[in-house]
Design a protein around this motif. Sequence first.
Motif, mmCIF file in Angstrom:
data_model
loop_
_atom_site.group_PDB
_atom_site.id
_atom_site.type_symbol
_atom_site.label_atom_id
_atom_site.label_comp_id
_atom_site.label_asym_id
_atom_site.label_seq_id
_atom_site.Cartn_x
_atom_site.Cartn_y
_atom_site.Cartn_z
ATOM 1 N N SER A 1 5.021 6.360 1.501
ATOM 2 C CA SER A 1 5.726 6.112 2.760
ATOM 3 C C SER A 1 6.629 7.289 3.114
ATOM 4 C CB SER A 1 6.557 4.836 2.644
ATOM 5 O OG SER A 1 7.704 5.062 1.842
ATOM 6 N N GLU A 2 7.323 7.149 4.233
ATOM 7 C CA GLU A 2 8.260 8.181 4.681
ATOM 8 C C GLU A 2 9.698 7.788 4.360
ATOM 9 O OE1 GLU A 2 7.388 11.097 5.899
ATOM 10 O OE2 GLU A 2 5.280 10.547 5.683
ATOM 11 N N LYS A 3 9.871 6.759 3.492
ATOM 12 C CA LYS A 3 11.210 6.288 3.148
ATOM 13 C C LYS A 3 11.371 6.189 1.635
ATOM 14 C CE LYS A 3 11.657 3.515 7.383
ATOM 15 N NZ LYS A 3 11.885 2.146 7.932
ATOM 16 N N ALA B 1 0.818 -1.204 0.000
ATOM 17 C CA ALA B 1 0.000 0.000 0.000
ATOM 18 C C ALA B 1 0.854 1.256 0.000
ATOM 19 C CB ALA B 1 -0.921 -0.010 1.203
ATOM 20 N N GLU B 2 2.122 1.155 0.372
ATOM 21 C CA GLU B 2 2.986 2.328 0.433
ATOM 22 C C GLU B 2 3.353 2.829 -0.957
ATOM 23 O OE1 GLU B 2 6.264 1.157 2.810
ATOM 24 O OE2 GLU B 2 5.203 1.415 4.706
ATOM 25 N N VAL B 3 3.411 1.951 -1.945
ATOM 26 C CA VAL B 3 3.667 2.346 -3.327
ATOM 27 C C VAL B 3 2.409 2.056 -4.138
ATOM 28 C CG1 VAL B 3 5.029 1.943 -5.393
ATOM 29 C CG2 VAL B 3 6.141 1.936 -3.160
ATOM 30 N N THR C 1 6.440 11.226 -2.924
ATOM 31 C CA THR C 1 6.570 11.821 -4.253
ATOM 32 C C THR C 1 5.987 10.884 -5.309
ATOM 33 O OG1 THR C 1 8.774 10.881 -4.610
ATOM 34 C CG2 THR C 1 8.661 13.099 -3.673
ATOM 35 N N LYS C 2 5.798 11.436 -6.509
ATOM 36 C CA LYS C 2 5.301 10.671 -7.651
ATOM 37 C C LYS C 2 6.355 10.657 -8.748
ATOM 38 C CE LYS C 2 2.244 12.526 -10.424
ATOM 39 N NZ LYS C 2 0.940 13.044 -10.946
#
Length: 270
Positions: free
Chosen positions: A63-65, A34-36, A106-107
């Motif tokens: 995510s934060e990474k 779900a993070e990506v 970011t995208k």
Amino acid sequence: MISTTMKQRVWILAIHCMVFGSWISSIATASAHAEVVIANSFSRTLPPNVQNGAVFLEMVNKSEKEDFLIRSTTPIARVVEFHQHTHEDGLMRMKKIDSIPIMYNTKVSLSPGGLHIMLIDLKQPLIEGENFPLTLFFKKSGDITISVPILGPDANLHTKQNKDEDEKQTKSEPNITNLPTVQFELVIKDGKVQKPDKTFRVKKGEIAEFRISSNEPHVLHLHGYDIEFRIDNKSQNIFQVKANATGRFPVEVHGTKYHHTIFYLEVYPK
């Protein structure tokens, strides 16, 4: 000595731990996926004799990474690579890269003329209206399998995001058969164009039509447009390119004997 009842309790506890651990692992995997988020994926339809295609899409890292797209596979191609178009000395060149970084929150857009996923040695033709599976492997987020729709030859991210609007625009656009066509006659001998000027010029919106005769079969790749076509040594080969992007684009000959730029297509503003 440990009683039989105690042994049974230990085994039961161990089994519960294993099940609980497996459940936790599955939750972690689902959360990682779900993070990506993958959106607006598509490929372009190609003639049956073209052996290489491309996939375009958007990746959002929630995510934060930082994460990395490190590998991709599909059952419809023998090899899948990541490629990047770059401008060097006024030329558009395509380079293979090992991975694609995605900064946190970011995208990253993979689009025609830029970053893209290359499908090499296709096992089946890319037919408009069909879909195929593609698996993306991320360094931290694991693997994600998506279904990639095959759109028209001029599709782009805008097409995928605004399909209804693009369909309205397409109805008002001139048909390719009604666009001005500039014809070029080429003779290729031993992997080289037999004329001094190896640059062919058109204006944006025109159709560049190449009529090629060769003493050997070749695979030609028009960089920047991500178009590949095969020519044989039995008859004159004709192919058309709609000049919808300006710049100087090299056409390379690929194969076991040759791998070099054979001529250039220059597209100027109207």
